[in-house]
Design an enzyme around this catalytic site. Structure first.
Site, PDB file in Angstrom:
ATOM      1  N   GLY A  11       0.694  -1.183  -0.006  1.00 38.19           N
ATOM      2  CA  GLY A  11      -0.041   0.050  -0.225  1.00 38.19           C
ATOM      3  C   GLY A  11       0.784   1.200   0.122  1.00 38.19           C
ATOM      4  NE  ARG A  72      -1.637  -4.979  -1.854  1.00 40.79           N
ATOM      5  CZ  ARG A  72      -1.296  -4.586  -0.677  1.00 40.79           C
ATOM      6  NH1 ARG A  72      -0.078  -5.153  -0.031  1.00 40.79           N
ATOM      7  NH2 ARG A  72      -2.142  -3.748  -0.151  1.00 40.79           N
ATOM      8  CG  ASP A 103       3.669  -6.971   7.568  1.00 38.54           C
ATOM      9  OD1 ASP A 103       3.126  -6.586   6.535  1.00 38.54           O
ATOM     10  OD2 ASP A 103       3.118  -7.424   8.580  1.00 38.54           O
ATOM     11  CB  SER A 105       7.327  -4.744   1.216  1.00 37.46           C
ATOM     12  OG  SER A 105       6.125  -4.221   0.500  1.00 37.46           O
ATOM     13  CB  THR A 125       2.701   0.687   6.330  1.00 37.19           C
ATOM     14  OG1 THR A 125       1.352   0.363   6.802  1.00 37.19           O
ATOM     15  CG2 THR A 125       3.455   0.496   7.663  1.00 37.19           C
ATOM     16  CG  ASP A 127      -1.944   0.160   8.349  1.00 37.24           C
ATOM     17  OD1 ASP A 127      -2.881   0.992   8.046  1.00 37.24           O
ATOM     18  OD2 ASP A 127      -1.684  -0.851   7.558  1.00 37.24           O
ATOM     19  CG  ASP A 129       0.847  -2.712  10.405  1.00 35.50           C
ATOM     20  OD1 ASP A 129       1.936  -2.134   9.822  1.00 35.50           O
ATOM     21  OD2 ASP A 129       0.295  -3.423   9.970  1.00 35.50           O
ATOM     22  N   GLY A 170      -6.038   1.240   9.101  1.00 39.40           N
ATOM     23  CA  GLY A 170      -5.058   0.820  10.297  1.00 39.40           C
ATOM     24  C   GLY A 170      -5.014  -0.739  10.028  1.00 39.40           C
ATOM     25  NE  ARG A 171      -2.087  -4.889   7.574  1.00 31.64           N
ATOM     26  CZ  ARG A 171      -1.081  -5.303   7.244  1.00 31.64           C
ATOM     27  NH1 ARG A 171      -0.774  -6.058   6.108  1.00 31.64           N
ATOM     28  NH2 ARG A 171       0.304  -4.849   7.770  1.00 31.64           N
ATOM     29  CG  HIS A 215     -22.468  17.054  18.818  1.00 29.79           C
ATOM     30  ND1 HIS A 215     -22.797  18.062  19.860  1.00 29.79           N
ATOM     31  CD2 HIS A 215     -21.024  16.988  18.680  1.00 29.79           C
ATOM     32  CE1 HIS A 215     -21.522  18.741  20.242  1.00 29.79           C
ATOM     33  NE2 HIS A 215     -20.677  18.213  19.455  1.00 29.79           N
ATOM     34  CD  GLU A 222      -8.629  -1.125   6.946  1.00 32.37           C
ATOM     35  OE1 GLU A 222      -8.947  -1.320   5.839  1.00 32.37           O
ATOM     36  OE2 GLU A 222      -7.565  -0.812   7.697  1.00 32.37           O
ATOM     37  NE  ARG A 243     -28.055   9.872   8.460  1.00 30.19           N
ATOM     38  CZ  ARG A 243     -28.442  10.937   7.786  1.00 30.19           C
ATOM     39  NH1 ARG A 243     -27.151  11.650   7.038  1.00 30.19           N
ATOM     40  NH2 ARG A 243     -29.453  11.538   7.623  1.00 30.19           N
ATOM     41  CB  VAL A 250      -9.969   9.927   1.745  1.00 30.87           C
ATOM     42  CG1 VAL A 250     -10.458   9.754   3.033  1.00 30.87           C
ATOM     43  CG2 VAL A 250      -9.500  11.295   1.310  1.00 30.87           C
ATOM     44  NE  ARG A 252      -4.014   2.283   1.532  1.00 28.18           N
ATOM     45  CZ  ARG A 252      -3.011   1.537   2.333  1.00 28.18           C
ATOM     46  NH1 ARG A 252      -1.975   2.249   2.308  1.00 28.18           N
ATOM     47  NH2 ARG A 252      -3.301   0.263   2.536  1.00 28.18           N
TER      48      ARG A 252
END
Length: 319
Positions: A11, A72, A103, A105, A125, A127, A129, A170-171, A215, A222, A243, A250, A252
């Protein structure tokens, strides 16, 4: 080394271009030739590359995405693909390779290093992570993008006395969720590391209503998903119009922040230094504010802890 290659894989992340720029200019400073490989390992297998010079990487430090593109490559997971990539490196005279990605990669870089092409990997990345480093290229920009978008959602949620359930990327890691949740004053944050049933969210919203709040923002990572279902249940049990918004890819894109540009430049420079010393099968990163490097296999075996204290801060101050 006289000639190296650089590619981006997996990514895309804001700051990858800054890393490419740093790699290219550092290598040229060391009298090396640099080949930019297009579309990750797929381009390496098929010889899709071109020589980069100082001007090739001008005016890219401020741009999101990656000028080398990314893709990929299932073929690279098998021995035949690895041997094709090695043959291309030998044919092109590539003596070392710098891989910018996550990771997955890194595993490719380790496999290629084991076959005689030294590789140094740079963590890129959103994320955050990657276990061996405290920070990955793209994380800060992604958080700021998510924060800005949640702030906009808050405006309309406040206008209509709504609950906005926002799913961030964030996977399987909740780092973006926790940090943006704090920054945006979320009423509740749900991550894989700190899972909570929707009933807990509903109870907190109802308790917060008694203090005069009308509110609400709920941030969901994710990996948890089910944002639409969470919003429906909140509305059913509280009567508050709810909602769900999935921010998606977006996060990324966009202009990388100062932190991402500087981190990418530091890591790109260091990666070239390692290759110039003949070192391969390494991953570079940050530990306690210092630049470090690890054996790729060691890095892949490491586990990254979740900052539960930071999560407690979020829950203690946002209601």
């Amino acid at each position: 080394m006289k000639k190296i290659g650089v590619l981006t894989s997996g990514g895309d992340a804001p700051g990858m271009n800054a890393a490419i720029r740093a790699v290219t200019r550092t290598a040229i400073k060391m009298n090396m030739t640099v080949l930019g490989v297009f579309k990750g390992y797929n381009g390496l297998i098929h010889g899709d590359m071109k020589q980069l010079d100082i001007r090739s990487v001008s005016d890219i430090i401020q741009k999101g995405g990656t000028m080398l593109y990314t893709a990929r490559c299932n073929e690279f997971r098998f021995e035949e693909g690895l041997q094709k990539a090695k043959a291309v490196c030998l044919m092109k005279g590539i003596e070392g390779l710098i891989v910018i990605g996550g990771d997955g990669s890194f595993r490719g870089a380790a496999d290629l290093s084991a076959r005689g092409i030294p590789c140094v990997a740079i963590p890129g990345t959103i994320d955050n992570d990657i276990s061996m480093t405290e920070y990955t290229i793209g994380f800060d920009t992604a958080m700021n993008t998510a924060m800005e978008l949640i702030d906009k959602l808050r405006d309309t949620a406040q206008s209509h006395d709504r609950c906005s359930v926002v799913e961030v990327m964030g996977r399987h890691a909740g780092y973006i969720a926790v940090n943006t949740g704090i920054a945006c004053g979320a009423t509740y944050i749900i991550t894989e590391e700190m899972p909570h049933p929707v009933e807990d969210v509903i109870e907190r919203i109802q308790n917060t209503q008694t203090t005069g709040k009308h509110h609400f923002i709920v941030v969901v990572s994710e990996g948890v998903g089910n944002s639409q279902d969470i919003a429906k249940k909140i509305e059913q049990h509280t009567g508050i119009e709810s909602r769900a918004t999935i921010l998606g890819h977006v996060q990324r894109g966009g202009t990388p922040t100062v932190r991402d540009r500087v981190a990418a430049s530091q890591l790109g420079h260091y990666a070239v230094e390692l290759l110039s010393q003949g070192l391969g099968n390494r991953v570079v990163g940050f530990q306690k504010g210092e630049i470090v490097n690890y054996d790729i296999q060691e890095a892949l075996s490491m586990k990254k802890g979740f900052d539960e204290r930071l999560y407690r801060v979020a829950m203690d101050i946002s209601f």
